[in-house]
Enzyme design. Sequence first.
Site, PDB file in Angstrom:
ATOM      1  N   LEU A 166      -3.319 103.216 -72.886  1.00 44.53           N
ATOM      2  CA  LEU A 166      -3.825 103.751 -71.627  1.00 44.53           C
ATOM      3  C   LEU A 166      -5.279 104.169 -71.742  1.00 44.53           C
ATOM      4  O   LEU A 166      -5.641 104.900 -72.673  1.00 44.53           O
ATOM      5  CB  LEU A 166      -2.979 104.964 -71.210  1.00 44.53           C
ATOM      6  CG  LEU A 166      -3.564 105.857 -70.111  1.00 44.53           C
ATOM      7  CD1 LEU A 166      -3.634 105.109 -68.783  1.00 44.53           C
ATOM      8  CD2 LEU A 166      -2.763 107.137 -69.963  1.00 44.53           C
ATOM      9  N   SER A 167      -6.103 103.752 -70.814  1.00 45.36           N
ATOM     10  CA  SER A 167      -7.450 104.260 -70.625  1.00 45.36           C
ATOM     11  C   SER A 167      -8.300 104.076 -71.881  1.00 45.36           C
ATOM     12  O   SER A 167      -8.609 102.950 -72.245  1.00 45.36           O
ATOM     13  CB  SER A 167      -7.376 105.722 -70.194  1.00 45.36           C
ATOM     14  OG  SER A 167      -8.592 106.140 -69.655  1.00 45.36           O
ATOM     15  N   ALA A 168      -8.689 105.166 -72.571  1.00 42.12           N
ATOM     16  CA  ALA A 168      -9.397 104.985 -73.838  1.00 42.12           C
ATOM     17  C   ALA A 168      -8.528 104.198 -74.810  1.00 42.12           C
ATOM     18  O   ALA A 168      -9.029 103.380 -75.590  1.00 42.12           O
ATOM     19  CB  ALA A 168      -9.767 106.341 -74.434  1.00 42.12           C
ATOM     20  N   ALA A 171      -8.815 100.644 -73.654  1.00 43.78           N
ATOM     21  CA  ALA A 171     -10.053 100.050 -74.148  1.00 43.78           C
ATOM     22  C   ALA A 171      -9.929  99.703 -75.628  1.00 43.78           C
ATOM     23  O   ALA A 171     -10.430  98.670 -76.081  1.00 43.78           O
ATOM     24  CB  ALA A 171     -11.214 101.011 -73.918  1.00 43.78           C
TER      25      ALA A 171
END
Length: 516
Positions: A166-168, A171
């Site tokens: 998720l998210s970071a 990425a």
Amino acid sequence: MSPSFIRRTPFGGDAPSRPHALLAVLTVLVLAAVAALTGPVPAARAAVGLTRVTAFGANPGALAMYVYRPASLPAGAPVVVALHGCTQNAQGYADGSGLPRYADRHGFLLVLAEQSTSNNPSRCFNWFQTADSRRGQGEAASIRQMVAHAVSSYGADARRVHVTGLSAGGAMTSVMLAAYPDVFASGAVVAGLPYDCARDTAAAHSCMNPGVDLTPAEWARRVRAAHPSWTGPWPRVAIWHGDRDTTVVPRNADELRDQWTALHGLSQTPTRTVLIGPNSTRQEQYAAGDGTVAVEVDRVPGMGHGTPVDPGTGPSQCGAAGAYFLDTICSSHWITGFFGLHGAGGPPGTGGLPAPAGPAATGVTETSVTLDWAAVPGAAGYTVHRDGAPVATPAAPPFTDTGLAPGSVHTYAVAAHDADGRSGALSGTITVRTSGGAPAACWTSSNYEHVRAGRATTSGGHTYAKGSDQAMGLYNTFVTHTLRESPAGHYTLADDGCDPATSAAAVTTTTRATTG
């Protein structure tokens, strides 16, 4: 990562100092923004049991490794690596996402990497720092070592390793897929960003919002540069994003799509678009020549920044709603299906069994489709694929797929698996439309008129079909297309023919078999 010395930050944590004062200041500034990537883990939640693994390698990124091992983990099990978002930890992400439930159900080993405040005061994986986002370095290398330990110590299958986050963490999932295409068969990026979007903290902020627009060729070049000697197949990638995400804006889903479709040599126009789940999430599928969905984009309507969950006990429900675990659709169900884990055999083509012959729809109602096919000698069971993803594992034909929407169109294929769980070749496909629902409507007009009528949108002087986002060319009165509306408000190109009187035909069979 082993910082040379520690400095206090306004966040109340310890953070590694960087060689240059300017970079240190930028790190603090961007982390203030990145901290919003995910929120605190809800406190009231029954925790699943995780095991801390302390000796999994040199661990150059100074990460922690946790494992969830189902009680009945089979030999040669697949591996799923999960990467939490900022301010979160391994336990919270396991509990909130519902992934352990699918590990129990489908027999895979769940590995969770955990960031520390020593590396990052907001517990963000450092996806925007080259020291941690390159092959053989920092946090990326630590996660790779976790996978190697899982394969050697738990007897897992190195051919079936997948990653999601998720998210970071999303990425960082992009980092792992780009840096280690020889390790990961597939990945799912949830509210994340394209690989190599940022190489410092200031650029990271711009990548998150408003986003960075590069050509598909340039995005693909950046991935190839992560492992220049790689000549093998690229991982399959699923991209999940809320259409109201203001933290990591939805534009990043488009850039991720461009990056991975270009790597797979595919068009940026989806092969098909379907609606899934209880909230009609729009799933865009980009199929390779053999029919396998190589890239998938799942756009969750009305959702902001977080992991989509759907608490409950149903077969496609999971997770616990809370801060940044948003009650919409169980993404873990669809992600593990995309990974090929819902059937014992894994991705089609792993084993040597032939493709089932003669798949056909023998019954259609408003909400169900009954499928039949010729039994395969030596098969221990079968995996039914709907719209490119495995949805059921019947022991023998026939099979009835239920819970479908009236008037919806679905594509089915079947693969057999042997007693060792290896999946054979995928059958030819059949396309089925359930009965009921509003009949399809067809519209032929110029791009200008399609936009005026609300059937298309315009951006940068070009026109796109509303719903499917298929490219229609320049926004003017000279370019003409036919659009098919089904379901209401969802338009697809139908220049090759669109007859509303026959669009509700129940079954169309294709004879081309695929090898998976």
